[in-house]
Write a protein that holds these residues in place. Structure first.
Motif, PDB file in Angstrom:
ATOM      1  N   THR A  16       0.825  -1.210   0.000  1.00 28.16           N
ATOM      2  CA  THR A  16       0.000   0.000   0.000  1.00 28.16           C
ATOM      3  C   THR A  16       0.862   1.265   0.000  1.00 28.16           C
ATOM      4  OG1 THR A  16      -0.064   0.093   2.413  1.00 28.16           O
ATOM      5  CG2 THR A  16      -1.843  -1.133   1.317  1.00 28.16           C
ATOM      6  N   PHE A  52      -5.093   6.717   8.353  1.00 30.99           N
ATOM      7  CA  PHE A  52      -4.994   5.430   7.647  1.00 30.99           C
ATOM      8  C   PHE A  52      -3.512   5.217   7.347  1.00 30.99           C
ATOM      9  CE2 PHE A  52      -9.168   7.238   6.381  1.00 30.99           C
ATOM     10  CZ  PHE A  52     -10.010   6.261   6.887  1.00 30.99           C
ATOM     11  N   MET A  53      -2.748   5.100   8.393  1.00 35.28           N
ATOM     12  CA  MET A  53      -1.297   5.208   8.324  1.00 35.28           C
ATOM     13  C   MET A  53      -0.631   4.124   7.484  1.00 35.28           C
ATOM     14  SD  MET A  53       1.185   7.029   9.615  1.00 35.28           S
ATOM     15  CE  MET A  53       2.833   7.008  10.334  1.00 35.28           C
ATOM     16  N   GLY A  54      -1.119   2.888   7.553  1.00 31.51           N
ATOM     17  CA  GLY A  54      -0.471   1.805   6.809  1.00 31.51           C
ATOM     18  C   GLY A  54       1.019   1.786   7.069  1.00 31.51           C
ATOM     19  N   THR A  55       1.813   1.766   6.007  1.00 30.56           N
ATOM     20  CA  THR A  55       3.274   1.726   6.160  1.00 30.56           C
ATOM     21  C   THR A  55       3.884   3.130   6.286  1.00 30.56           C
ATOM     22  OG1 THR A  55       3.660   1.754   3.786  1.00 30.56           O
ATOM     23  CG2 THR A  55       3.381  -0.409   4.809  1.00 30.56           C
ATOM     24  N   GLY A  56       3.034   4.149   6.352  1.00 25.61           N
ATOM     25  CA  GLY A  56       3.502   5.479   6.742  1.00 25.61           C
ATOM     26  C   GLY A  56       4.129   6.356   5.669  1.00 25.61           C
ATOM     27  N   SER A  57       3.828   6.087   4.399  1.00 25.50           N
ATOM     28  CA  SER A  57       4.523   6.809   3.321  1.00 25.50           C
ATOM     29  C   SER A  57       4.501   8.334   3.422  1.00 25.50           C
ATOM     30  CB  SER A  57       3.918   6.443   1.968  1.00 25.50           C
ATOM     31  OG  SER A  57       3.890   5.061   1.819  1.00 25.50           O
ATOM     32  N   ASP A 102      -4.016   3.181  12.529  1.00 22.49           N
ATOM     33  CA  ASP A 102      -4.529   2.271  11.507  1.00 22.49           C
ATOM     34  C   ASP A 102      -5.336   1.197  12.221  1.00 22.49           C
ATOM     35  OD1 ASP A 102      -3.498   1.606   8.341  1.00 22.49           O
ATOM     36  OD2 ASP A 102      -4.527  -0.008   9.418  1.00 22.49           O
ATOM     37  N   ILE A 103      -6.367   0.728  11.554  1.00 19.30           N
ATOM     38  CA  ILE A 103      -7.185  -0.325  12.163  1.00 19.30           C
ATOM     39  C   ILE A 103      -6.392  -1.614  12.278  1.00 19.30           C
ATOM     40  CG2 ILE A 103      -8.179  -1.219  10.008  1.00 19.30           C
ATOM     41  CD1 ILE A 103     -10.885  -1.419  11.464  1.00 19.30           C
ATOM     42  N   GLN A 138       0.131  -3.361   9.807  1.00 14.51           N
ATOM     43  CA  GLN A 138       0.613  -2.520   8.706  1.00 14.51           C
ATOM     44  C   GLN A 138       1.724  -1.580   9.171  1.00 14.51           C
ATOM     45  OE1 GLN A 138      -0.575  -3.010   5.631  1.00 14.51           O
ATOM     46  NE2 GLN A 138      -1.942  -4.550   6.492  1.00 14.51           N
ATOM     47  N   ASP A 197      -9.741   1.864  14.876  1.00 14.90           N
ATOM     48  CA  ASP A 197     -10.641   2.156  13.769  1.00 14.90           C
ATOM     49  C   ASP A 197     -10.974   3.635  13.863  1.00 14.90           C
ATOM     50  OD1 ASP A 197     -12.852   2.581  12.181  1.00 14.90           O
ATOM     51  OD2 ASP A 197     -13.978   0.859  12.942  1.00 14.90           O
ATOM     52  N   VAL A 198     -10.730   4.378  12.809  1.00 13.91           N
ATOM     53  CA  VAL A 198     -10.932   5.824  12.894  1.00 13.91           C
ATOM     54  C   VAL A 198     -12.404   6.169  13.133  1.00 13.91           C
ATOM     55  CG1 VAL A 198     -11.203   6.278  10.416  1.00 13.91           C
ATOM     56  CG2 VAL A 198     -10.172   8.007  11.897  1.00 13.91           C
ATOM     57  N   ASP A 228      -4.155   8.541   2.673  1.00 20.57           N
ATOM     58  CA  ASP A 228      -4.592   7.822   1.488  1.00 20.57           C
ATOM     59  C   ASP A 228      -5.615   6.812   1.985  1.00 20.57           C
ATOM     60  OD1 ASP A 228      -4.801   6.663  -1.031  1.00 20.57           O
ATOM     61  OD2 ASP A 228      -3.081   5.364  -0.726  1.00 20.57           O
ATOM     62  N   PRO A 237      -8.407   3.923   2.435  1.00 20.98           N
ATOM     63  CA  PRO A 237      -8.541   2.626   1.778  1.00 20.98           C
ATOM     64  C   PRO A 237      -9.715   2.702   0.820  1.00 20.98           C
ATOM     65  CG  PRO A 237      -9.531   2.587   3.962  1.00 20.98           C
ATOM     66  CD  PRO A 237      -8.889   3.926   3.816  1.00 20.98           C
ATOM     67  N   GLY A 244      -8.576  -3.049   1.809  1.00 19.32           N
ATOM     68  CA  GLY A 244     -10.016  -2.850   1.905  1.00 19.32           C
ATOM     69  C   GLY A 244     -10.386  -1.849   2.979  1.00 19.32           C
ATOM     70  N   LYS A 287     -12.576  -0.909   5.838  1.00 19.15           N
ATOM     71  CA  LYS A 287     -13.408  -1.676   6.743  1.00 19.15           C
ATOM     72  C   LYS A 287     -13.586  -0.896   8.016  1.00 19.15           C
ATOM     73  CE  LYS A 287      -9.167  -4.086   7.538  1.00 19.15           C
ATOM     74  NZ  LYS A 287      -8.124  -4.631   6.891  1.00 19.15           N
TER      75      LYS A 287
END
Ligand SMILES: C[S@@+](CC[C@H](N)C(=O)[O-])C[C@H]1O[C@@H](n2cnc3c(N)ncnc32)[C@H](O)[C@@H]1O
Ligand SMILES: [Zn+2]
Lengths: 463, 123
Positions: A200, A226-231, A247-248, A252, A282-283, A300, A302, A308, A310
């Motif tokens: 992601t 929605f931080m994910g890998t933090g890009s 991030d939920i 990630q 979960d935000v 960014d 989801p 996904g 969610k």
């Protein structure tokens, strides 16, 4: 009195060019004037003449705008050399101070074309009237004078070497002030060279452009929900801001080693201390104690293609296994987000977008910015789509398309213009459906459309 | 991470847990001290957001007694340095945070708190 500067731009992400200039000028409080004629500020062209109060302002922009290749003091331009020389002679007062004994180098270049050596020499000779007496120095001149010919891009046609030479659209002339040093950051933040990334992760150049839209700078607090890998955290942190991420799915942000992946990557960039904290939630069920906390929110969201969308809750009755996990979780919660995975339900994109704007209105300080990507279906997109997600107190600043053909994504920048305090959003789809406007935006049900290959409504009925 | 600036901003958000749900109580903590950029303007700008008593109590509980019980009027350099240290340099790496009201436990692992709610806790 304002003077004119010649901006040389990278011909990529065209729709991001003017929003980036606006943002960085706002960040530094730099007044600027764009060309009056729309053709002269056309973002698909390599050059733009901008009026600024001070040369220092041009330098500041070149050091921070990702899309600027270089800035020049403007001496002249035209659609022929005669026109250019006429303007350049009139501007003698700008370059007269370099005539006596300044070492210089003269460059003749072009975009999308190669000028034969012989004609380059000819062009230089035709500037002889400037009468520069200083020595020519190819290695470390005191000034560099550059003459650029702008050629039209000719897609799909292969040209014989030098074909069409001299048939340029316009030619520009000026003195180099500063090379755009921010462009190098695209290499520095290259995802493939990062110690932690995932599927992601956002490409470096876009993350940097997003960071510029947030007006990131020292002392600012920025949030990615929605931080994910933090890009986006890395460039925003690099520009001096403090960053929160949540991030939920904690995995990630963590990756597989003890030190969380986001922290490992931030360490690589020397900014680990600027990642204030990471948290798993979960935000739509968030633990923020109060609003008006952040200067910007950059994210960014989801949209169901790679990661996904969610939210907590259940789609249907839980399996026995999930119930067992839930029970275990409430009796003895595990610290590392595993193995417990709470039940989640899908989160439709147009709802998410509306919620995100409401959340930003609550969490942003007055004047703060929300910067996020909205994927959309190219054929169906209409400008009103953006307005379906707006709410009172929030104002659109920029909307730039990154085009992938049948779909695209729009980098949307929204400013909180109100000083009023609003409650946190309820994230309640029931409440919302009652108020929903009749216009259905193209990004609604984006995930389904993506997997159906963006068949239009007409195709469906035909089939 | 979890730094006290974050701790000061997180409240229990379980369904129907709306009073006495802040500050969350640290338990079994492992601390680390790590340096951060000192930015007095940031601190001054952030002060109105702080729940002061919660910050001072939590800092004391974790062994830092440098902050006064009342938020001072005069923000001198020494005070700002102490505030900087408390807000941004004390990291809770392991342990948990418990809601004083509903007793929900939010565990922390490798510096990341798990603030997810279980199914029966969401409204
Ligand atoms: C497109 S990815 C973001 C990628 C990120 N920019 C990166 O650099 O990796 C979206 C992220 O949102 C998370 N997510 C999905 N639904 C969420 C929710 N309701 N609350 C918080 N995070 C969520 C996913 O776990 C995923 O990591
Ligand atoms: Zn509680």
């Amino acid at each position: 009195m304002p003077s004119r500067y010649l901006f040389h731009y990278a011909q990529v992400h065209n729709e991001f060019r003017l929003p980036e200039l606006q943002s960085i000028a706002e960040l530094y409080g730099i007044p600027y004037t764009l060309p009056q004629n729309p053709e002269d500020r056309d973002s698909t062209r390599p050059f733009m003449i901008v009026e600024l109060d001070e040369e220092e302002h041009a330098r500041m922009l070149a050091r921070r705008c990702i899309l600027i290749k270089a800035v020049y003091e403007y001496y002249g331009h035209g659609s022929t050399y005669d026109e250019l020389h006429e303007v350049n002679r009139k501007n003698e007062s700008l370059w007269a101070r370099y005539v006596q004994d300044t070492s210089f180098r003269f460059l003749v270049t072009s975009s999308k074309h190669k000028i034969p050596q012989s004609r380059q020499r000819e062009v230089i000779e035709n500037f002889a009237y400037m009468g520069f007496l200083g020595k020519i120095d190819m290695k470390s001149p005191e000034i560099i004078l550059t003459c650029f010919e702008e050629y039209e891009e000719r897609h799909g046609t292969t040209r014989v070497k030098h074909e069409g030479d001299g048939e340029f659209r316009q030619v520009f002339f000026g003195r180099l002030i500063e090379e755009g040093s921010a462009r190098q950051l695209v290499g520095k933040f290259d995802v493939k060279k990062r110690s932690y990334y995932g599927n992601t992760s956002m490409e470096a150049e876009i993350s940097l452009l997003m960071a510029n839209q947030t007006l990131a700078s020292p002392g600012k607090l920025i949030y990615d929900p929605f931080m994910g890998t933090g890009s986006m955290a890395y460039p925003t942190g690099y520009f001096g801001a403090l960053v929160f991420g949540s991030d939920i799915d904690g995995r990630q942000m963590r990756g597989k080693q003890k030190t969380p992946g986001v922290i490992r990557a931030a360490t690589q960039y020397g900014i680990a201390s600027r990642i204030v904290d990471l948290a798993t939630f979960d935000v739509t069920h968030n633990p923020w104690r109060c609003g008006e906390l952040f200067d910007s929110i950059v994210t960014d969201p989801p949209y169901g293609v790679r990661a996904g969308a969610k939210r907590l809750g259940r789609k249907r009755e839980l399996s026995e296994r999930q119930k067992e996990l839930c029970l275990q979780h409430s009796l003895a919660p595990r610290p590392d987000d595993q193995p417990y995975i709470p039940p989640t339900k899908p989160y439709e994109l147009s709802h998410l977008a509306t919620d995100l704007v409401l959340l930003a209105r609550y969490l942003l300080k007055p004047g703060g910015r929300l910067v996020f990507f909205l994927p959309t279906v190219t054929d169906e997109y209409e400008e009103v789509d953006i307005h379906t997600m707006m709410c009172e107190g929030m104002e659109l600043v920029a909307n730039s398309l990154q085009d992938f053909g049948s779909w695209g994504r729009r980098l949307v920048t929204i400013r909180k213009v109100t000083k009023e305090r609003y409650p946190p959003p309820t994230f309640d789809p029931m409440l919302r459906e009652a108020n929903e406007e009749t216009h259905i935006p193209a990004h609604k049900d984006f995930r389904e459309k993506y997997f159906q290959g963006f068949k239009s409504k007409a195709d469906e009925t035909k089939g | 991470m979890v730094r006290l600036i974050t701790h000061n901003l997180l409240a229990c958000h379980a369904k129907d847990c709306n009073t006495n749900n802040f500050p969350l109580e640290f338990k079994d903590v492992q601390l680390e001290i790590r340096e951060a950029d000192f930015n007095p303007d940031f601190l001054k700008g952030f002060m109105p957001k702080i729940e002061w008593k919660a910050l001072v109590d939590t800092a004391r509980q974790l062994g830092d007694t440098s902050l006064p019980l009342e938020q001072p009027e005069m923000l001198d350099d020494e005070f700002l340095k102490n505030l900087h240290h408390v807000l941004l340099e004390i990291h809770v790496e392991e342990g948990s945070m418990t809601c004083p009201n509903c007793k929900h436990v939010y565990p922390i692992s490798n510096g990341i708190p798990n603030m997810l709610l279980a199914e029966h806790e969401i409204g």
